[in-house]
Design a protein around this motif. Structure first.
Motif, PDB file in Angstrom:
ATOM      1  N   LYS A 133       0.823  -1.218   0.000  1.00  0.00           N
ATOM      2  CA  LYS A 133       0.000   0.000   0.000  1.00  0.00           C
ATOM      3  C   LYS A 133       0.858   1.270   0.000  1.00  0.00           C
ATOM      4  O   LYS A 133       0.528   2.232  -0.683  1.00  0.00           O
ATOM      5  N   VAL A 134       1.941   1.251   0.744  1.00  0.00           N
ATOM      6  CA  VAL A 134       2.796   2.441   0.813  1.00  0.00           C
ATOM      7  C   VAL A 134       3.350   2.767  -0.568  1.00  0.00           C
ATOM      8  O   VAL A 134       3.291   3.914  -1.029  1.00  0.00           O
ATOM      9  N   ALA A 135       3.884   1.758  -1.255  1.00  0.00           N
ATOM     10  CA  ALA A 135       4.460   1.984  -2.579  1.00  0.00           C
ATOM     11  C   ALA A 135       3.393   2.448  -3.566  1.00  0.00           C
ATOM     12  O   ALA A 135       3.606   3.413  -4.313  1.00  0.00           O
ATOM     13  N   LEU A 136       2.242   1.785  -3.568  1.00  0.00           N
ATOM     14  CA  LEU A 136       1.174   2.162  -4.491  1.00  0.00           C
ATOM     15  C   LEU A 136       0.688   3.584  -4.239  1.00  0.00           C
ATOM     16  O   LEU A 136       0.517   4.375  -5.180  1.00  0.00           O
ATOM     17  N   PHE A 153       4.393   1.572 -14.377  1.00  0.00           N
ATOM     18  CA  PHE A 153       3.481   1.686 -13.241  1.00  0.00           C
ATOM     19  C   PHE A 153       2.027   1.763 -13.707  1.00  0.00           C
ATOM     20  O   PHE A 153       1.157   1.078 -13.168  1.00  0.00           O
ATOM     21  N   ASP A 154       1.741   2.606 -14.704  1.00  0.00           N
ATOM     22  CA  ASP A 154       0.364   2.820 -15.144  1.00  0.00           C
ATOM     23  C   ASP A 154       0.349   3.009 -16.657  1.00  0.00           C
ATOM     24  O   ASP A 154       0.471   4.129 -17.156  1.00  0.00           O
ATOM     25  N   ILE A 159      -2.386  10.791 -19.637  1.00  0.00           N
ATOM     26  CA  ILE A 159      -1.296  11.768 -19.592  1.00  0.00           C
ATOM     27  C   ILE A 159      -0.046  11.173 -20.226  1.00  0.00           C
ATOM     28  O   ILE A 159       0.663  11.844 -20.979  1.00  0.00           O
ATOM     29  N   LEU A 160       0.182   9.904 -19.980  1.00  0.00           N
ATOM     30  CA  LEU A 160       1.348   9.244 -20.576  1.00  0.00           C
ATOM     31  C   LEU A 160       1.186   9.093 -22.085  1.00  0.00           C
ATOM     32  O   LEU A 160       2.162   9.177 -22.825  1.00  0.00           O
ATOM     33  N   SER A 161      -0.056   8.901 -22.531  1.00  0.00           N
ATOM     34  CA  SER A 161      -0.311   8.852 -23.977  1.00  0.00           C
ATOM     35  C   SER A 161      -0.006  10.205 -24.613  1.00  0.00           C
ATOM     36  O   SER A 161       0.606  10.275 -25.685  1.00  0.00           O
ATOM     37  N   LEU A 162      -0.432  11.266 -23.945  1.00  0.00           N
ATOM     38  CA  LEU A 162      -0.152  12.611 -24.454  1.00  0.00           C
ATOM     39  C   LEU A 162       1.353  12.891 -24.483  1.00  0.00           C
ATOM     40  O   LEU A 162       1.877  13.446 -25.454  1.00  0.00           O
ATOM     41  N   LEU A 163       2.040  12.510 -23.413  1.00  0.00           N
ATOM     42  CA  LEU A 163       3.491  12.709 -23.368  1.00  0.00           C
ATOM     43  C   LEU A 163       4.197  11.876 -24.438  1.00  0.00           C
ATOM     44  O   LEU A 163       5.175  12.333 -25.042  1.00  0.00           O
ATOM     45  N   GLY A 164       3.702  10.669 -24.681  1.00  0.00           N
ATOM     46  CA  GLY A 164       4.269   9.833 -25.741  1.00  0.00           C
ATOM     47  C   GLY A 164       4.106  10.491 -27.098  1.00  0.00           C
ATOM     48  O   GLY A 164       5.034  10.481 -27.923  1.00  0.00           O
ATOM     49  N   GLY A 165       2.940  11.071 -27.347  1.00  0.00           N
ATOM     50  CA  GLY A 165       2.717  11.788 -28.605  1.00  0.00           C
ATOM     51  C   GLY A 165       3.618  13.006 -28.732  1.00  0.00           C
ATOM     52  O   GLY A 165       4.174  13.285 -29.802  1.00  0.00           O
TER      53      GLY A 165
END
Length: 182
Positions: free
Chosen positions: A98-101, A137-138, A143-149
């Motif tokens: 839980k702490v890491a997540l 992680f996710d 947001i990661l899709s946008l950053l990838g683009g």
């Protein structure tokens, strides 16, 4: 002739003394890290138990390293010594930690801003590494899709700039070659 023999006598003494000191320091560190005495061993094992929360798997140590990295603002960089890598290692050992997540979720906005900063600074290889770390992680976050683009677009811009520079250099070489023929 050996390198040591070619040194002046005074330099040889300095080298030998330096090596002896290094060996002594190394031995002391080894002895100390192994809990050289009974009281040292008790102290070391107590410190280990408190750092890991009684967990011998290393989860506590990794969480401590991750907390330190977060406090030092090393969320996704440098490679090998950042909070995300430490937290992901915790999740490999304990997938439901839980702490890491919670800490990964909490630090996500700042970490994604770090990736965007790397893209904006044209540090594209580092941005790709950091983006891959966040995707580990996710992988479904928009947001990661946008950053990838954005990263792909920046790579295309860089390719076009490199091609334009190459064309300009080639034109310059051709004009210099034509000028020398006259």
């Amino acid at each position: 002739m050996s390198r040591l023999a070619s040194l002046a006598p005074r330099q040889r003494v300095l080298v030998v003394v330096s090596l002896t000191v290094l060996v002594a320091i190394g031995g002391g560190i080894y002895f100390w890290s192994k809990g050289g005495s009974a009281s040292g061993a008790t102290t070391a094992s107590a410190a280990d138990a408190s750092a890991s929360g009684g967990d011998d798997s290393g989860v506590g140590i990794l969480l401590g390293l991750a907390k330190t990295a977060v406090s030092e603002k090393r969320l996704v960089a440098p490679a090998g010594s950042n909070a995300y890598e430490f937290y992901l290692s915790v999740l490999q050992l304990d997938p439901q930690n839980k702490v890491a997540l919670d800490d990964l979720h909490e630090s996500f906005p700042t970490a994604s801003a770090d990736v965007e900063r790397a893209i904006n600074n044209n540090n594209l290889d580092e941005a790709q590494r950091e983006l891959s770390l966040l995707r580990e992680f996710d992988s479904t976050n928009y947001i990661l899709s946008l950053l990838g683009g954005k990263l792909d677009a920046q790579r295309q811009i860089q390719i076009r700039q490199d091609e334009a520079r190459a064309a300009a250099m080639q034109a310059q070489q051709q004009s210099a070659g034509n000028g020398s023929m006259l």
